[in-house]
Write a protein that holds these residues in place. Structure first.
Motif, PDB file in Angstrom:
ATOM      1  N   ARG A 147      65.500 -21.614   5.556  1.00 53.65           N
ATOM      2  CA  ARG A 147      65.373 -21.654   4.109  1.00 53.65           C
ATOM      3  C   ARG A 147      66.378 -22.629   3.520  1.00 53.65           C
ATOM      4  NH1 ARG A 147      64.728 -15.137   2.768  1.00 53.65           N
ATOM      5  NH2 ARG A 147      62.910 -14.796   4.134  1.00 53.65           N
ATOM      6  N   THR A 148      66.137 -23.025   2.251  1.00 56.85           N
ATOM      7  CA  THR A 148      67.021 -23.995   1.606  1.00 56.85           C
ATOM      8  C   THR A 148      67.398 -23.545   0.192  1.00 56.85           C
ATOM      9  OG1 THR A 148      65.088 -25.275   0.896  1.00 56.85           O
ATOM     10  CG2 THR A 148      66.176 -25.964   2.941  1.00 56.85           C
ATOM     11  N   PRO A 149      68.022 -22.375   0.045  1.00 57.14           N
ATOM     12  CA  PRO A 149      68.476 -21.955  -1.280  1.00 57.14           C
ATOM     13  C   PRO A 149      69.690 -22.785  -1.702  1.00 57.14           C
ATOM     14  CG  PRO A 149      69.320 -20.468   0.364  1.00 57.14           C
ATOM     15  CD  PRO A 149      68.401 -21.420   1.094  1.00 57.14           C
ATOM     16  N   LEU A 150      69.989 -22.800  -2.993  1.00 54.85           N
ATOM     17  CA  LEU A 150      71.169 -23.525  -3.442  1.00 54.85           C
ATOM     18  C   LEU A 150      72.423 -22.986  -2.769  1.00 54.85           C
ATOM     19  CD1 LEU A 150      70.681 -24.101  -7.285  1.00 54.85           C
ATOM     20  CD2 LEU A 150      70.649 -25.796  -5.453  1.00 54.85           C
ATOM     21  N   TYR A 151      72.528 -21.672  -2.672  1.00 50.98           N
ATOM     22  CA  TYR A 151      73.707 -21.066  -2.061  1.00 50.98           C
ATOM     23  C   TYR A 151      73.418 -19.592  -1.816  1.00 50.98           C
ATOM     24  CZ  TYR A 151      74.169 -19.518  -6.875  1.00 50.98           C
ATOM     25  OH  TYR A 151      73.900 -18.986  -8.107  1.00 50.98           O
ATOM     26  N   THR A 152      74.238 -18.978  -0.993  1.00 48.37           N
ATOM     27  CA  THR A 152      74.208 -17.523  -0.834  1.00 48.37           C
ATOM     28  C   THR A 152      75.636 -17.035  -0.638  1.00 48.37           C
ATOM     29  OG1 THR A 152      73.402 -15.657   0.476  1.00 48.37           O
ATOM     30  CG2 THR A 152      73.805 -17.715   1.660  1.00 48.37           C
ATOM     31  N   ARG A 153      75.954 -15.918  -1.274  1.00 43.64           N
ATOM     32  CA  ARG A 153      77.299 -15.344  -1.163  1.00 43.64           C
ATOM     33  C   ARG A 153      77.368 -14.268  -0.088  1.00 43.64           C
ATOM     34  NH1 ARG A 153      75.883 -14.555  -6.496  1.00 43.64           N
ATOM     35  NH2 ARG A 153      76.385 -16.263  -7.898  1.00 43.64           N
ATOM     36  N   THR A 154      76.194 -13.846   0.382  1.00 42.14           N
ATOM     37  CA  THR A 154      76.112 -12.818   1.413  1.00 42.14           C
ATOM     38  C   THR A 154      75.699 -13.462   2.729  1.00 42.14           C
ATOM     39  OG1 THR A 154      75.472 -11.160  -0.228  1.00 42.14           O
ATOM     40  CG2 THR A 154      75.000 -10.664   2.083  1.00 42.14           C
ATOM     41  N   ALA A 155      76.321 -13.067   3.817  1.00 43.87           N
ATOM     42  CA  ALA A 155      76.037 -13.676   5.117  1.00 43.87           C
ATOM     43  C   ALA A 155      74.587 -13.459   5.529  1.00 43.87           C
ATOM     44  CB  ALA A 155      76.970 -13.090   6.169  1.00 43.87           C
ATOM     45  N   VAL A 156      73.977 -14.513   6.067  1.00 48.31           N
ATOM     46  CA  VAL A 156      72.624 -14.439   6.604  1.00 48.31           C
ATOM     47  C   VAL A 156      72.673 -14.872   8.067  1.00 48.31           C
ATOM     48  CG1 VAL A 156      71.533 -14.875   4.376  1.00 48.31           C
ATOM     49  CG2 VAL A 156      72.066 -16.796   5.878  1.00 48.31           C
ATOM     50  N   LYS A 157      71.730 -14.382   8.850  1.00 54.39           N
ATOM     51  CA  LYS A 157      71.713 -14.691  10.279  1.00 54.39           C
ATOM     52  C   LYS A 157      71.154 -16.091  10.522  1.00 54.39           C
ATOM     53  CE  LYS A 157      70.528 -11.396  13.076  1.00 54.39           C
ATOM     54  NZ  LYS A 157      69.722 -10.440  13.904  1.00 54.39           N
ATOM     55  N   VAL A 158      71.880 -16.864  11.317  1.00 50.86           N
ATOM     56  CA  VAL A 158      71.386 -18.165  11.759  1.00 50.86           C
ATOM     57  C   VAL A 158      70.350 -17.918  12.843  1.00 50.86           C
ATOM     58  CG1 VAL A 158      71.999 -20.365  12.833  1.00 50.86           C
ATOM     59  CG2 VAL A 158      73.573 -19.283  11.203  1.00 50.86           C
ATOM     60  N   LEU A 159      69.176 -18.509  12.704  1.00 54.44           N
ATOM     61  CA  LEU A 159      68.050 -18.197  13.584  1.00 54.44           C
ATOM     62  C   LEU A 159      68.037 -19.112  14.808  1.00 54.44           C
ATOM     63  CD1 LEU A 159      65.245 -17.517  10.951  1.00 54.44           C
ATOM     64  CD2 LEU A 159      66.778 -15.885  12.085  1.00 54.44           C
ATOM     65  N   VAL A 160      68.908 -18.813  15.754  1.00 55.61           N
ATOM     66  CA  VAL A 160      68.870 -19.547  17.021  1.00 55.61           C
ATOM     67  C   VAL A 160      67.652 -19.070  17.804  1.00 55.61           C
ATOM     68  CG1 VAL A 160      71.374 -19.834  17.076  1.00 55.61           C
ATOM     69  CG2 VAL A 160      70.341 -17.853  18.185  1.00 55.61           C
ATOM     70  N   PRO A 161      67.092 -19.903  18.674  1.00 56.34           N
ATOM     71  CA  PRO A 161      65.898 -19.500  19.426  1.00 56.34           C
ATOM     72  C   PRO A 161      66.142 -18.258  20.279  1.00 56.34           C
ATOM     73  CG  PRO A 161      66.214 -21.865  19.558  1.00 56.34           C
ATOM     74  CD  PRO A 161      67.457 -21.315  18.918  1.00 56.34           C
TER      75      PRO A 161
END
Length: 398
Positions: free
Chosen positions: A106-120
């Motif tokens: 995704r390409t949001p402007l920003y996020t203040r809460t941690a999101v998971k990086v989708l490694v394969p």
């Protein structure tokens, strides 16, 4: 708040004076605004992001990041983001996302809460290059493969195609043991050799030219032997050898190379230091800053480069084209160091964080914005790791 920027104050929980005292034995400058956090782990402070259309977030006081699941073992920053790796190999990200820096598609402007990086699926991340390329992320997995995501406009990530890479993509290298990046270039130790890619405007690729490269190009002129650490900054690169010798190359307009000159170098130059280097970290986020901090054998602390805002910690705002020694207050000895844009950091052997330099956005972690600090000051934080790239910083407490 800094009125000259269009900032959005983060709504994350600001640490109260009680919480700061609980984790660092210090007293925060601000009055308590929330309930104390029992066991905060990762903090962000300063400004993350760039001027212009991307909304920035500012944390004038160290802010605990929510959303991370698991035990964090390593943190690393780019100019606009922070990344956290857990003991299970899961990777989390927060900050600006408009160029795919979050690595979750995704390409949001920003996020203040941690999101998971989708490694394969099946990939386990084991280490994070520190720092990261501007507006991008890097990671190394258990098989020695390197992954990149985010902005790749100048082939910053050593990926041959894709301007914006919104999920981790495998970099065409193998047996990768080390990595780093800043601005628009990256460095890796792969198959026992140091290679670089991206912009070469100032000679930061170390291949003898100022040409850019879309594919990994060998760094020439390093001595024989194992590389212990790779480090990088805006227009600059460095390699710490296993024998304690240190070499750097690239941008040098304020003495960033520490060789007594202000001439850029497209090949590695040796930095003369009185003892072997144990740790080193390059800082710098633009043409008007850039400084290196190093711990030598015997726990002495040395810095060189730009000192415009006191980031060399010697009580002046002067540059230093050769390394100078400083000491931390109260006899504290450095155990870990980091350096960003106009600011420097050291964690001592008791875990106390010391910081100095520019603090207009709260990037020193003292709990509020303020004037430049020309000498190290105690922040009141107790940390195991510290990372900084531009006007942002992140800290990890176990």
């Amino acid at each position: 708040m800094n009125g000259r920027r269009h900032l959005l104050r983060a709504t994350g929980v600001l640490l109260s004076a009680f919480a700061l005292a609980a984790i660092g034995g210090g007293t925060a400058s601000a009055q308590p605004t929330t309930k104390a956090l029992a066991k905060p782990t990762v903090y962000t402070f300063g400004v993350a992001g760039t001027l212009g259309p991307v909304v920035q977030t500012e944390h004038e006081a160290p802010t605990a990041i929510s959303g991370i699941k698991g035990t964090v073992t390593q943190i690393a920053t780019s100019n606009s983001n922070t990344y956290a790796l857990t003991s299970t190999g899961t990777l989390w990200a927060w900050g600006v996302g408009s160029n795919g820096e979050l690595g979750n598609g995704r390409t949001p402007l920003y996020t203040r809460t941690a999101v998971k990086v989708l490694v394969p699926k099946g990939v386990t991340i084991t280490s994070l290059p520190n720092p990261m390329p501007f507006d991008g992320g890097l990671a190394i997995d258990s098989h020695g493969d390197a992954w990149g995501w985010g902005l790749n406009a100048s082939h910053d990530l050593c990926l041959p195609s894709g301007t914006v890479v919104s999920k981790p993509k495998k970099i065409p290298l193998s047996h990768v043991t080390l990595g780093t990046g800043a601005r628009t270039h990256s460095l890796f130790d792969a198959n026992g050799a140091v290679v670089a890619c991206g912009s070469g405007d100032f000679g930061e690729l170390g291949n003898g030219s100022t040409a850019s490269s879309s594919t990994p190009t060998p760094v020439i002129g390093l001595p024989e032997g194992k590389v212990k650490t790779l480090t990088s900054s805006w227009g600059g690169s460095g390699a710490l050898m296993a024998d304690g010798s240190y070499y750097d190359w690239g941008y040098n307009q304020a003495g960033q190379l520490g060789d007594g000159t202000t001439s850029d170098s497209a090949v590695p130059v040796s930095v003369a230091l009185p003892a072997a280097v144990d740790q080193v970290f390059q800082g710098g986020s633009g043409a008007k800053n850039g400084q290196t901090i190093a711990i030598l054998a015997g726990d002495s602390l040395w810095l060189w480069g730009d000192g415009t805002h006191g980031q060399l910690g010697d009580g002046t705002a002067d540059d230093a084209t050769t390394p100078i020694r400083i000491t931390l207050p109260k006899g504290a000895l450095p155990a870990a160091v980091a350096s960003g844009g106009y600011a420097s950091y050291a964690i001592d052997h008791s875990g106390r964080l010391w910081a100095w330099g520019r603090n207009d956005d709260g990037q020193l972690g003292t709990g509020r914005s303020g004037p430049d600090q020309l000498r190290p000051v105690s922040t009141g934080l107790s940390l195991a790791q510290i990372s900084s790239t531009a006007q942002n910083a992140a800290g990890l407490r176990h």
